[in-house]
Design an enzyme around this catalytic site. Structure first.
Site, PDB file in Angstrom:
ATOM      1  N   GLY A 208      -6.961  -1.902  -8.661  1.00  0.00           N
ATOM      2  CA  GLY A 208      -6.593  -1.589 -10.036  1.00  0.00           C
ATOM      3  C   GLY A 208      -5.726  -2.621 -10.727  1.00  0.00           C
TER       4      GLY A 208
ATOM      5  N   GLY B  83     -13.382  -2.413 -13.085  1.00  0.00           N
ATOM      6  CA  GLY B  83     -12.775  -2.081 -11.805  1.00  0.00           C
ATOM      7  C   GLY B  83     -12.611  -3.299 -10.915  1.00  0.00           C
ATOM      8  N   CYS B  84     -11.669  -3.190  -9.980  1.00  0.00           N
ATOM      9  CA  CYS B  84     -11.456  -4.234  -8.968  1.00  0.00           C
ATOM     10  C   CYS B  84     -11.237  -3.527  -7.632  1.00  0.00           C
ATOM     11  CB  CYS B  84     -10.282  -5.128  -9.354  1.00  0.00           C
ATOM     12  SG  CYS B  84      -8.684  -4.280  -9.391  1.00  0.00           S
ATOM     13  N   LYS B  85     -10.430  -4.075  -6.760  1.00  0.00           N
ATOM     14  CA  LYS B  85     -10.204  -3.448  -5.461  1.00  0.00           C
ATOM     15  C   LYS B  85      -9.197  -2.305  -5.547  1.00  0.00           C
ATOM     16  CE  LYS B  85      -8.898  -4.333  -0.697  1.00  0.00           C
ATOM     17  NZ  LYS B  85      -8.500  -5.331   0.285  1.00  0.00           N
TER      18      LYS B  85
ATOM     19  N   TYR C 162     -11.934   0.019  -6.401  1.00  0.00           N
ATOM     20  CA  TYR C 162     -12.986   0.284  -5.424  1.00  0.00           C
ATOM     21  C   TYR C 162     -12.450   1.040  -4.212  1.00  0.00           C
ATOM     22  CZ  TYR C 162     -17.085  -0.490  -2.470  1.00  0.00           C
ATOM     23  OH  TYR C 162     -18.178  -0.310  -1.678  1.00  0.00           O
TER      24      TYR C 162
END
Length: 189
Positions: free
Chosen positions: A152, A148-150, A177
């Site tokens: 996608g 995951g990141c901020k 996130y």
């Protein structure tokens, strides 16, 4: 030969054609001018059995009698909604957060491991040249990893790079996130 994009589309459309057995199947489908081969493996998971397409497929020109013109391509990583990612974490998957260290320190999914995919140098972002090396020091190639990141975008690129490097069980978190917090899922700081 078809482009990589049309090759990936071909593989995605063919997935629905197979009804795997207990051991999985290796399939070879012929279309006019093409021979498409890949393996659908049967993997075991704590919540049951799931099917998984292997990372690589190949397309060969069947007009060439020796099939010497073969093109390999990556299968796009699977993306799941945040609720599914949360459930996967509860059954043993590990969360790889690929945001920057500052983003991670501001808050992250509980139990996440932070290895930035992109680093920032002031206002500029650049790819972490040691990303695969750092991931390899924390995870095995057969570990179940949720990336995951901020939002996608970085996680999808990271998941694709990981699959290309042989990490077989990588899943992208759609929405990242931002979606995680919007859905009230557990976080740590």
């Amino acid at each position: 030969m078809p482009s990589n994009a049309s090759s990936a589309l071909l593989v995605r459309s063919m997935r629905s054609l197979f009804r795997p057995s207990q051991q999985g199947i290796t399939s070879r489908v012929c279309w006019p001018g093409l021979v498409v081969s890949f393996h659908v493996a049967k993997g075991h998971h704590r919540t049951g059995v799931r099917d998984r397409v292997s990372n690589f497929g190949s397309i060969a020109d069947d007009n060439n009698e020796n099939n010497t013109k073969t093109q390999s391509f990556n299968v796009q990583p699977r993306s799941v909604p945040v609720h599914v990612a949360h459930e996967l974490l509860q059954v043993g998957h590990q969360y790889l957060d690929v945001r920057t260290r500052d983003e991670f320190r501001a808050g992250h999914p509980s139990g996440a491991i932070n290895i930035p995919y992109m680093l920032n140098n002031g206002a500029e972002m650049f790819k972490n040249s040691k990303f695969l090396e750092e991931v390899s020091s924390q995870f095995g190639k057969d570990d179940d990893i949720v990336v995951g990141c901020k939002s996608g975008r970085r996680s999808l690129m990271a998941a694709s790079d990981l699959q290309s490097a042989g990490f077989n069980r990588v899943i992208d978190v759609a929405g990242g996130y931002t979606a995680w917090t919007e859905n009230g899922l557990p976080i740590a700081k």
